[in-house]
Design an enzyme around this catalytic site. Structure first.
Site, short mmCIF file in Angstrom:
data_model
loop_
_atom_site.label_atom_id
_atom_site.label_comp_id
_atom_site.label_asym_id
_atom_site.label_seq_id
_atom_site.Cartn_x
_atom_site.Cartn_y
_atom_site.Cartn_z
N GLY A 14 0.57 2.04 2.64
CA GLY A 14 -0.71 2.56 3.10
C GLY A 14 -0.97 2.19 4.55
N GLY A 15 -1.80 1.17 4.75
CA GLY A 15 -2.24 0.78 6.09
C GLY A 15 -1.11 0.65 7.11
N GLU A 56 -6.75 5.43 -6.23
CA GLU A 56 -8.00 5.84 -5.59
C GLU A 56 -8.49 7.15 -6.19
OE1 GLU A 56 -6.52 5.44 -1.60
OE2 GLU A 56 -6.48 3.26 -1.86
N SER A 108 -0.26 -3.56 -0.01
CA SER A 108 -0.18 -4.56 1.06
C SER A 108 1.26 -4.89 1.45
CB SER A 108 -0.95 -5.83 0.69
OG SER A 108 -2.33 -5.54 0.56
N GLU A 123 1.65 0.33 -8.15
CA GLU A 123 0.68 -0.14 -7.16
C GLU A 123 -0.45 -0.90 -7.85
OE1 GLU A 123 1.01 2.48 -3.36
OE2 GLU A 123 -0.59 3.23 -4.63
N GLY A 155 -4.71 -2.44 -0.04
CA GLY A 155 -5.65 -2.57 1.07
C GLY A 155 -6.32 -3.93 1.16
N HIS A 166 -2.70 8.53 -7.74
CA HIS A 166 -3.02 7.32 -6.97
C HIS A 166 -4.28 6.68 -7.55
CE1 HIS A 166 -4.07 4.61 -3.74
NE2 HIS A 166 -2.82 4.74 -3.31
N ASN A 202 1.76 6.58 3.00
CA ASN A 202 0.60 7.30 2.47
C ASN A 202 -0.52 7.12 3.49
OD1 ASN A 202 -1.62 8.27 1.15
ND2 ASN A 202 -1.62 6.75 -0.49
N TRP A 203 -0.77 8.16 4.26
CA TRP A 203 -1.75 8.05 5.35
C TRP A 203 -3.19 7.98 4.83
CZ3 TRP A 203 -0.25 11.87 9.91
CH2 TRP A 203 0.99 11.49 10.42
N LYS A 204 -3.39 8.34 3.59
CA LYS A 204 -4.75 8.41 3.03
C LYS A 204 -5.63 9.27 3.94
CE LYS A 204 -3.90 4.13 0.60
NZ LYS A 204 -4.40 2.90 0.00
P1 13P Z 1 -1.89 -0.55 1.47
O1 13P Z 1 -0.43 -0.61 1.91
O2 13P Z 1 -2.83 -0.25 2.57
O3 13P Z 1 -2.24 -1.75 0.64
O4 13P Z 1 -1.99 0.72 0.46
C1 13P Z 1 -1.07 0.88 -0.53
C2 13P Z 1 -1.25 2.23 -1.12
O5 13P Z 1 -2.25 2.51 -1.75
C3 13P Z 1 -0.19 3.22 -0.89
O6 13P Z 1 -0.37 4.34 -1.69
#
Ligand code: 13P
Length: 256
Positions: free
Chosen positions: A236-237, A101, A215, A171, A177, A99, A12-14
């Site tokens: 994510g990251g 967010e 994470s 999640e 994050g 998600h 997930n590149w966000k």
């Molecule tokens: P991180 O891997 O950066 O913690 O993010 C997880 C995430 O929100 C994937 O959708």
């Protein structure tokens, strides 16, 4: 049961990416994914402006792609929205919905997330339905109640045939994050609970993949993916760094 399910690792590149960086990353992911066993499926969910580039660069590869959200509407006067059908036109196969967010920053309700999941399915996309509790909710002992309601709202709106085509991602909000992943045991406990809810809907729905996100890194991925009810990860990251993302995909392969 997890023995029969494939492993799925989705990035997930966000709100990240630029054309030049994407090209390097997508090329590395496509090449590495071609060397993975076919029981490991890989995907990337990119910002919508990059769907065309992703389609071009991943054409013919084993990597799937998709968006990070879809509109609850089919079409109309909804400025800024992107319909599931539009995403599907780029050859996409995935759409993240719900998600945390989006639930937090865009006030998306469980009901809205359920409508979005339905729109994705109707467009032929696999919705990756995210559920997860905040730290306050975990500390109050309401994790199962929170994720149970989030999942049930979606399942309640779908036919059994549709429900069997979703992917669920657990999640925990406090792990996203933060560098502080849930332990494998903490994650497995919630996954087992989600699995029970899915199985209660029938055998086909019980076979839905449940990913862990929050994470995930090269050094914790394998232990997480070895848990019986964890079918892969939503990353994510670490999905922005080719080396880390590929190491996580390899960790999934190591658990087969
Ligand atoms: P991180 O891997 O950066 O913690 O993010 C997880 C995430 O929100 C994937 O959708």
């Amino acid at each position: 049961m997890s023995q029969q399910r494939k492993k799925l690792v989705v990035g997930n590149w966000k709100l990240h990416g630029r054309l030049a960086d994407n090209a390097v990353l997508l090329d590395a992911v496509a090449q590495a994914a071609s060397r993975l066993p076919e029981q490991v499926k890989v995907g990337v969910c990119v910002p919508c402006p990059y769907l065309a580039q992703t389609q071009t660069l991943l054409a013919g590869s084993v990597v799937g792609w998709g968006s990070q959200d879809v509109s609850a509407h089919l079409q109309g006067a909804y400025t800024g929205e992107v319909a599931a059908e539009m995403v599907a036109e780029f050859g996409a196969t995935f759409a993240i919905v719900g998600h945390s967010e989006r639930r937090a920053y865009h006030r998306e309700s469980a009901d809205l997330v359920a409508i979005k999941a339905g729109r994705a399915l109707t467009a032929g996309l696999t919705p990756i339905v995210c559920v997860g509790e905040t730290l306050e909710q975990r500390e109050a002992g309401t994790t199962e109640q929170v994720v149970g309601v989030q999942l049930d709202e979606v399942l309640a709106r779908l036919s059994l045939e549709e429900a069997a085509r979703i992917v669920v991602a657990y999640e925990p909000v406090w792990a996203i994050g933060t560098g502080k992943s849930a332990t494998a045991a903490e994650a497995q406990a919630v996954h087992a609970f989600l699995r029970k809810l899915l199985v209660a809907r029938g055998a086909e729905v019980g076979g839905v993949s449940v990913l862990y996100g929050g994470s995930v890194k090269p050094d914790n991925a394998e232990e997480l993916f070895r848990q019986p009810d964890i079918d892969g990860g939503l990353i994510g990251g670490a999905s922005l760094k080719a080396q880390d993302f590929l190491a996580i995909c390899n960790a999934a392969a190591a658990t087969l």
